[in-house]
Motif scaffolding. Sequence first.
Motif, mmCIF file in Angstrom:
data_model
loop_
_atom_site.group_PDB
_atom_site.id
_atom_site.type_symbol
_atom_site.label_atom_id
_atom_site.label_comp_id
_atom_site.label_asym_id
_atom_site.label_seq_id
_atom_site.Cartn_x
_atom_site.Cartn_y
_atom_site.Cartn_z
ATOM 1 N N THR A 113 36.175 12.954 25.015
ATOM 2 C CA THR A 113 35.399 14.047 25.603
ATOM 3 C C THR A 113 34.081 13.481 26.105
ATOM 4 O O THR A 113 33.481 12.610 25.463
ATOM 5 N N ASP A 114 33.658 13.953 27.243
ATOM 6 C CA ASP A 114 32.399 13.535 27.852
ATOM 7 C C ASP A 114 31.237 13.951 26.948
ATOM 8 O O ASP A 114 31.015 15.137 26.706
ATOM 9 N N ALA A 115 30.492 12.969 26.439
ATOM 10 C CA ALA A 115 29.410 13.247 25.486
ATOM 11 C C ALA A 115 28.329 14.131 26.092
ATOM 12 O O ALA A 115 27.718 14.949 25.384
ATOM 13 N N TRP A 116 28.068 13.981 27.387
ATOM 14 C CA TRP A 116 27.030 14.809 28.022
ATOM 15 C C TRP A 116 27.380 16.290 27.905
ATOM 16 O O TRP A 116 26.508 17.121 27.660
ATOM 17 N N GLU A 121 21.601 19.164 22.821
ATOM 18 C CA GLU A 121 20.355 19.107 23.585
ATOM 19 C C GLU A 121 20.501 18.069 24.688
ATOM 20 O O GLU A 121 21.105 17.015 24.479
ATOM 21 N N LYS A 122 19.934 18.357 25.868
ATOM 22 C CA LYS A 122 20.039 17.450 27.004
ATOM 23 C C LYS A 122 18.690 17.320 27.691
ATOM 24 O O LYS A 122 17.918 18.288 27.745
ATOM 25 N N GLU A 123 18.457 16.129 28.223
ATOM 26 C CA GLU A 123 17.231 15.890 28.975
ATOM 27 C C GLU A 123 17.519 14.822 30.023
ATOM 28 O O GLU A 123 18.164 13.817 29.727
ATOM 29 N N ASP A 124 17.077 15.073 31.239
ATOM 30 C CA ASP A 124 17.296 14.069 32.272
ATOM 31 C C ASP A 124 16.012 13.835 33.060
ATOM 32 O O ASP A 124 14.930 14.277 32.669
ATOM 33 N N ALA A 137 21.764 14.207 24.223
ATOM 34 C CA ALA A 137 21.973 13.187 25.257
ATOM 35 C C ALA A 137 20.773 13.232 26.189
ATOM 36 O O ALA A 137 20.364 14.318 26.635
ATOM 37 N N ARG A 138 20.220 12.049 26.480
ATOM 38 C CA ARG A 138 19.023 11.985 27.320
ATOM 39 C C ARG A 138 19.111 10.825 28.292
ATOM 40 O O ARG A 138 19.552 9.737 27.932
ATOM 41 N N VAL A 139 18.698 11.080 29.510
ATOM 42 C CA VAL A 139 18.512 10.009 30.483
ATOM 43 C C VAL A 139 17.067 9.553 30.363
ATOM 44 O O VAL A 139 16.139 10.360 30.438
ATOM 45 N N VAL A 173 22.502 8.548 23.669
ATOM 46 C CA VAL A 173 23.281 9.621 23.054
ATOM 47 C C VAL A 173 23.147 9.501 21.538
ATOM 48 O O VAL A 173 23.347 8.420 20.971
ATOM 49 N N ASP A 174 22.818 10.607 20.897
ATOM 50 C CA ASP A 174 22.753 10.653 19.442
ATOM 51 C C ASP A 174 24.079 11.175 18.910
ATOM 52 O O ASP A 174 24.390 12.376 19.040
ATOM 53 N N LEU A 175 24.860 10.262 18.339
ATOM 54 C CA LEU A 175 26.192 10.573 17.852
ATOM 55 C C LEU A 175 26.147 11.034 16.400
ATOM 56 O O LEU A 175 25.253 10.660 15.630
#
Length: 273
Positions: free
Chosen positions: A200-203, A208-211, A249-251, A265-267
């Motif tokens: 599965t795509d982690a993004w 939480e997400k940040e780019d 996941a963060r860029v 990515v924090d797994l």
Amino acid sequence: MSDAATDSPRPAPGPDQPPIPVRLVTFNTHHGVGTDERHDLARLATVLAAADADLICLQEVDRRFGPRSEDVDQALLLSRALDMHLAWGPAIDEPRRDGGDRRQYGNALLSRLPVLVSDVHRLPGGGEPRSALQTMVELDGGALWVTATHLTTSSAAERAEQVAALAALHTGAMATGVLVGDFNASPDAPELEPLHARFTDAWELAGEKEDRAGWRFWTSGQGLTHPAGAPRRRIDQVWVSEGVGVASARVLDAEGASDHLPLVVDLLVPSGV
């Protein structure tokens, strides 16, 4: 190191065993040459150190490759600068005319965690050689398979062949794992479709997400990583097997160190597997 995995059953984790947090970064380093066209390995090391990661998967790494990277062993120097274990997966491996160390280029894993298995698998296709670096790292109460790769730019058909080879590497004994790298295609590209059966795509999973969208509000939340100055493609990806959670996941800002942006990515890895 090349230890064969076994298919012997492992005890299921108990209900009171929390998942193991693992921070992973994937980053196409462009052999240490930044957006200013300068080779600056110290700048690259500073960016990686700031990510504070347990695992760093790098693509386009040079080892004594030539003048473009000052003929240094980038993999070794970065591992020493960050005080991390090194696993190396060359895609190009050629003798030098002067008879010195071989001229190499490929994928590297830098790890705070012990590396128990490290294998290099050649991928099909013409043009620039491609490979996958498959490792198993030891966790406190578990283990994680990490496959790092860099797929071709040549054609979707060749990428499809490479994806099929990657999917075949993920066996039942590797139930807990991640597949990461520069795929040179978006996650929904037809040639990446076989990955959806195993990963599965982690993004998409991230809580939480940040780019780096910034003022480009129309790209906010998309996780775009390339090109670094004005990203419009999400080709740097992390795919996780069933049971592996993703807290965030963060860029990251690469500070001009490459033509790509790093993805962190924090797994959350299941215990006892």
